[in-house]
Write a protein that holds these residues in place. Structure first.
Motif, PDB file in Angstrom:
ATOM      1  N   ASP A  35       0.788  -1.228   0.000  1.00  0.00           N
ATOM      2  CA  ASP A  35       0.000   0.000   0.000  1.00  0.00           C
ATOM      3  C   ASP A  35       0.819   1.276   0.000  1.00  0.00           C
ATOM      4  OD1 ASP A  35       0.939  -0.774   2.493  1.00  0.00           O
ATOM      5  OD2 ASP A  35      -0.769   0.033   3.592  1.00  0.00           O
ATOM      6  N   TRP A  36       2.112   1.186   0.308  1.00  0.00           N
ATOM      7  CA  TRP A  36       2.914   2.393   0.435  1.00  0.00           C
ATOM      8  C   TRP A  36       4.384   2.007   0.304  1.00  0.00           C
ATOM      9  CZ3 TRP A  36       1.441   7.022  -0.475  1.00  0.00           C
ATOM     10  CH2 TRP A  36       2.158   8.136  -0.023  1.00  0.00           C
ATOM     11  N   GLY A  66       3.806   0.561  -2.897  1.00  0.00           N
ATOM     12  CA  GLY A  66       2.546   1.136  -3.345  1.00  0.00           C
ATOM     13  C   GLY A  66       2.556   2.644  -3.236  1.00  0.00           C
ATOM     14  N   SER A  69      -3.513   3.149  -0.600  1.00  0.00           N
ATOM     15  CA  SER A  69      -4.435   2.019  -0.738  1.00  0.00           C
ATOM     16  C   SER A  69      -5.357   2.173  -1.948  1.00  0.00           C
ATOM     17  CB  SER A  69      -5.275   1.873   0.534  1.00  0.00           C
ATOM     18  OG  SER A  69      -4.532   1.244   1.550  1.00  0.00           O
ATOM     19  N   THR A  72      -3.581   1.179  -5.001  1.00  0.00           N
ATOM     20  CA  THR A  72      -3.399  -0.270  -5.028  1.00  0.00           C
ATOM     21  C   THR A  72      -4.666  -0.965  -5.512  1.00  0.00           C
ATOM     22  OG1 THR A  72      -1.726  -0.272  -3.282  1.00  0.00           O
ATOM     23  CG2 THR A  72      -2.965  -2.306  -3.592  1.00  0.00           C
ATOM     24  N   LEU A  73      -5.827  -0.534  -5.017  1.00  0.00           N
ATOM     25  CA  LEU A  73      -7.087  -1.153  -5.440  1.00  0.00           C
ATOM     26  C   LEU A  73      -7.294  -1.006  -6.934  1.00  0.00           C
ATOM     27  CD1 LEU A  73      -9.504  -0.044  -2.557  1.00  0.00           C
ATOM     28  CD2 LEU A  73      -8.210  -2.184  -2.780  1.00  0.00           C
ATOM     29  N   GLY A  84      -2.996  -7.495  -3.973  1.00  0.00           N
ATOM     30  CA  GLY A  84      -2.536  -6.276  -3.334  1.00  0.00           C
ATOM     31  C   GLY A  84      -2.779  -6.296  -1.840  1.00  0.00           C
ATOM     32  N   TYR A  85      -2.129  -5.362  -1.168  1.00  0.00           N
ATOM     33  CA  TYR A  85      -2.317  -5.158   0.271  1.00  0.00           C
ATOM     34  C   TYR A  85      -2.835  -3.743   0.442  1.00  0.00           C
ATOM     35  CZ  TYR A  85      -1.096  -4.674   5.249  1.00  0.00           C
ATOM     36  OH  TYR A  85      -1.135  -4.459   6.606  1.00  0.00           O
ATOM     37  N   ALA A  86      -4.066  -3.605   0.932  1.00  0.00           N
ATOM     38  CA  ALA A  86      -4.698  -2.286   0.996  1.00  0.00           C
ATOM     39  C   ALA A  86      -5.745  -2.250   2.092  1.00  0.00           C
ATOM     40  CB  ALA A  86      -5.332  -1.950  -0.351  1.00  0.00           C
ATOM     41  N   ASP A  87      -6.166  -1.035   2.443  1.00  0.00           N
ATOM     42  CA  ASP A  87      -7.214  -0.833   3.437  1.00  0.00           C
ATOM     43  C   ASP A  87      -8.514  -1.416   2.912  1.00  0.00           C
ATOM     44  OD1 ASP A  87      -8.935   0.036   5.395  1.00  0.00           O
ATOM     45  OD2 ASP A  87      -8.603   2.170   5.056  1.00  0.00           O
ATOM     46  N   SER A 220      -6.111  -3.048   7.024  1.00  0.00           N
ATOM     47  CA  SER A 220      -5.586  -3.480   5.729  1.00  0.00           C
ATOM     48  C   SER A 220      -5.666  -4.998   5.564  1.00  0.00           C
ATOM     49  CB  SER A 220      -4.146  -2.995   5.561  1.00  0.00           C
ATOM     50  OG  SER A 220      -4.112  -1.585   5.554  1.00  0.00           O
TER      51      SER A 220
END
Length: 341
Positions: A35-36, A66, A69, A72-73, A84-87, A220
């Protein structure tokens, strides 16, 4: 000679415990984005790779940094990345706007959101009611700012009683440190350490975490498209299992996790990031729910309430049903998801 080396490598992989039968032929490539920029909590993925857990599942994972978030989505939905890894809260507005290409949570990593109001002792703010009449700062459209109204209402505070100053994400903490705003909203795992880097004493930082004040949201998660999960169920299942192993490796040896991230980013600060990792573990990962039910455990009623809160914050009249936003189909049994002792 090259053919001989390849055969030897494949034979070695096939001997790994838990290796799926299909993986004995050749590792499957997986494009993965976090995500970052790399931070301490991303060690769970670095160790999953370095300690061979992805390889045990027959996966060749490429991990990229990333840019938020939301970004990423979009990239996962477009197919630029497989996983992906996101909220996870971002899935509510995203899926409402993209019903024909929905995203889905296949593994909930953070059991609680890290969203928080952050301020300094000098502001006199010690509880949500103290925010009345104050000026808050955050980027427009940033998730924690969007979620502030339900946070305020949950604490008997009129959201209109505060004023907002919009700013770029990279100056948010410096604006607070300079006294140009009374408080900010953001992830405590980011704001806390940015304030310390700006010269603020740890003892002078005050946080009002959303989950502690009536907004019990998840954080996340590992996400992919519903279509990818259905077409590559074995890949998704293997990725989840390897991530859980990476989490337990990171808990057991945080310093090894930091070394793994330094190897990927020479500018990575292992001293600060090990503290960030511990904050995330304490506040969002090793919760009572996780200790009782294992990593990735989602409570349907809690998720439904969270979706309703997020939908209200974003003004979504017809949000996606909570049960369409996540699945436990790719989780290993609970006994294999428990935090390591």
């Amino acid at each position: 000679m090259a053919r001989f080396v390849r055969i030897v490598c494949l034979l070695a992989l096939s001997a790994l415990p838990g290796m799926p039968a299909w993986a004995q032929d050749e590792a499957r490539p997986v494009r993965f984005t976090v995500d970052w920029a790399l931070q301490g909590n991303h060690a769970i993925f670095a160790l999953a790779e370095d300690n061979g857990h992805f390889a045990e599942q027959g996966l060749a994972v490429t991990m990229d940094r990333g840019y938020g978030s939301g970004d990423t989505l979009v990239k996962v939905a477009s197919g630029a990345y497989d996983i992906g890894y996101a909220d996870m809260n971002g899935l509510v507005p995203f899926n409402a706007q993209n019903p024909d290409n929905p995203l889905i949570v296949v593994f909930q990593v953070l059991d609680r959101t890290l969203a928080s109001v952050v301020t300094l002792k000098s502001s006199g703010i010690a509880r949500p009611a103290d925010l009345a009449g104050k000026t808050l700062g955050a980027p427009e459209g940033e998730a924690s700012r969007v979620l502030f109204p339900p946070f305020a209402r949950a604490n008997g505070l009129d959201p209109a009683s505060v004023s907002w100053t919009s700013m770029a994400p990279n100056i948010r903490e410096s604006m607070l440190a300079q006294g140009q705003v009374d408080a900010i909203t953001g992830f405590i795992s980011t704001s806390f350490f940015n304030l310390i880097a700006a010269g603020i004493s740890e003892d002078d930082i005050v946080s009002l975490p959303f989950p502690d004040y009536g907004l019990d949201l998840y954080g996340s998660a590992i996400v992919t498209t519903a279509a990818y999960a259905e077409a590559h169920s074995d890949v998704v299942r293997g990725f989840v299992a390897a991530t859980i192993a990476g989490i337990n490796d990171t808990i057991a040896d945080p310093e090894a996790g930091m070394e793994a991230l330094v190897a990927r980013d020479p500018l990575f600060d292992p001293v600060m990031e090990v503290d960030r990792l511990q904050l995330v573990l304490d506040r969002a990962m090793l919760t009572d729910n996780v200790k009782a039910n294992g990593f990735g455990a989602i409570e349907p009623e809690r998720m439904a309430k969270a979706v309703a809160v997020v939908a209200d914050a974003y003004g979504i009249a017809q949000p996606p049903a909570a049960e369409t936003l996540y699945t436990d189909a790719y989780l290993p049994p609970a006994a294999e998801r428990m935090p390591a002792p």
